[in-house]
Motif scaffolding. Structure first.
Motif, mmCIF file in Angstrom:
data_model
loop_
_atom_site.group_PDB
_atom_site.id
_atom_site.type_symbol
_atom_site.label_atom_id
_atom_site.label_comp_id
_atom_site.label_asym_id
_atom_site.label_seq_id
_atom_site.Cartn_x
_atom_site.Cartn_y
_atom_site.Cartn_z
ATOM 1 N N ASP A 9 26.826 30.659 -22.765
ATOM 2 C CA ASP A 9 25.927 31.239 -21.758
ATOM 3 C C ASP A 9 25.269 32.528 -22.245
ATOM 4 O OD1 ASP A 9 26.471 29.167 -20.023
ATOM 5 O OD2 ASP A 9 28.026 30.272 -18.932
ATOM 6 N N ASP A 10 26.053 33.396 -22.903
ATOM 7 C CA ASP A 10 25.488 34.668 -23.356
ATOM 8 C C ASP A 10 24.437 34.460 -24.442
ATOM 9 O OD1 ASP A 10 27.698 33.898 -25.065
ATOM 10 O OD2 ASP A 10 27.572 35.886 -25.976
ATOM 11 N N VAL A 11 24.655 33.488 -25.319
ATOM 12 C CA VAL A 11 23.688 33.196 -26.385
ATOM 13 C C VAL A 11 22.413 32.624 -25.787
ATOM 14 C CG1 VAL A 11 23.255 31.792 -28.450
ATOM 15 C CG2 VAL A 11 25.493 32.871 -28.107
ATOM 16 N N ALA A 12 22.558 31.700 -24.839
ATOM 17 C CA ALA A 12 21.390 31.100 -24.193
ATOM 18 C C ALA A 12 20.563 32.167 -23.480
ATOM 19 C CB ALA A 12 21.828 30.012 -23.224
ATOM 20 N N GLU A 18 14.607 36.670 -25.645
ATOM 21 C CA GLU A 18 13.804 36.804 -26.860
ATOM 22 C C GLU A 18 12.578 35.908 -26.802
ATOM 23 O OE1 GLU A 18 12.344 37.953 -30.516
ATOM 24 O OE2 GLU A 18 13.796 38.924 -29.195
ATOM 25 N N SER A 19 12.741 34.719 -26.278
ATOM 26 C CA SER A 19 11.616 33.798 -26.146
ATOM 27 C C SER A 19 10.540 34.391 -25.239
ATOM 28 C CB SER A 19 12.122 32.468 -25.580
ATOM 29 O OG SER A 19 11.071 31.576 -25.384
ATOM 30 N N GLY A 20 10.959 34.954 -24.114
ATOM 31 C CA GLY A 20 9.999 35.579 -23.204
ATOM 32 C C GLY A 20 9.360 36.819 -23.803
ATOM 33 N N ARG A 21 10.159 37.615 -24.498
ATOM 34 C CA ARG A 21 9.638 38.842 -25.103
ATOM 35 C C ARG A 21 8.616 38.549 -26.177
ATOM 36 N NH1 ARG A 21 9.674 41.492 -29.355
ATOM 37 N NH2 ARG A 21 11.087 40.126 -30.442
ATOM 38 N N GLY A 23 6.949 35.643 -26.651
ATOM 39 C CA GLY A 23 5.874 34.726 -26.283
ATOM 40 C C GLY A 23 5.954 33.393 -27.027
ATOM 41 N N ARG A 24 7.059 33.147 -27.712
ATOM 42 C CA ARG A 24 7.242 31.882 -28.423
ATOM 43 C C ARG A 24 8.047 30.933 -27.544
ATOM 44 N NH1 ARG A 24 9.648 34.887 -33.503
ATOM 45 N NH2 ARG A 24 11.301 34.807 -31.983
ATOM 46 N N SER A 25 7.977 29.674 -27.875
ATOM 47 C CA SER A 25 8.762 28.698 -27.128
ATOM 48 C C SER A 25 10.247 28.892 -27.448
ATOM 49 C CB SER A 25 8.336 27.278 -27.497
ATOM 50 O OG SER A 25 8.731 26.979 -28.831
ATOM 51 N N PHE A 26 11.090 28.331 -26.583
ATOM 52 C CA PHE A 26 12.532 28.401 -26.805
ATOM 53 C C PHE A 26 12.873 27.741 -28.141
ATOM 54 C CE2 PHE A 26 16.955 27.084 -26.209
ATOM 55 C CZ PHE A 26 17.504 28.250 -25.711
ATOM 56 N N ASP A 32 13.507 30.019 -35.506
ATOM 57 C CA ASP A 32 13.230 31.244 -36.267
ATOM 58 C C ASP A 32 14.490 32.074 -36.474
ATOM 59 O OD1 ASP A 32 10.586 30.516 -36.420
ATOM 60 O OD2 ASP A 32 9.909 31.940 -34.877
ATOM 61 N N LEU A 33 15.296 32.220 -35.415
ATOM 62 C CA LEU A 33 16.505 33.033 -35.534
ATOM 63 C C LEU A 33 17.564 32.360 -36.405
ATOM 64 C CD1 LEU A 33 16.707 34.472 -31.919
ATOM 65 C CD2 LEU A 33 16.115 35.695 -34.020
ATOM 66 N N LEU A 34 17.702 31.050 -36.302
ATOM 67 C CA LEU A 34 18.629 30.343 -37.187
ATOM 68 C C LEU A 34 18.185 30.448 -38.634
ATOM 69 C CD1 LEU A 34 19.476 27.124 -35.148
ATOM 70 C CD2 LEU A 34 21.059 28.924 -35.844
ATOM 71 N N ARG A 35 16.894 30.273 -38.878
ATOM 72 C CA ARG A 35 16.359 30.385 -40.241
ATOM 73 C C ARG A 35 16.622 31.786 -40.802
ATOM 74 N NH1 ARG A 35 11.686 28.690 -38.945
ATOM 75 N NH2 ARG A 35 12.138 26.516 -39.337
#
Length: 81
Positions: A9-12, A18-21, A23-26, A32-35
């Protein structure tokens, strides 16, 4: 590639923020973060370990290194405390 991923839950919640900040899709945010994290681990593994090489600085005339309090008083004066 399509896969199912169960997120804590905390990661989601952080991913949603971050997605909202950004402007990128989930999906883009997760990729991007995994990469970024996977590349950082690889870069860290390739780095040489940091090493400190000791050097003899020699003794300065008139200073005794056995008593730190006396040394501070000699270098900084009697009000060093």
């Amino acid at each position: 590639m399509r896969t199912t991923l169960t997120l804590d839950d905390d990661v989601a919640a952080k991913l949603e923020l971050e997605s909202g900040r950004s402007g990128r899709s989930f999906k883009q945010t997760v990729n991007d973060l995994l990469r970024f994290a996977l590349n950082a681990r690889r870069e860290r593994a390739r780095r040489r370990p940091f090493r400190v090489e000791a050097r003899d600085l020699g003794l300065r005339r008139g200073l005794e290194y056995d008593n730190v309090g006396d040394l501070l008083e000699q270098v900084e004066g009697p009000l060093h405390k």
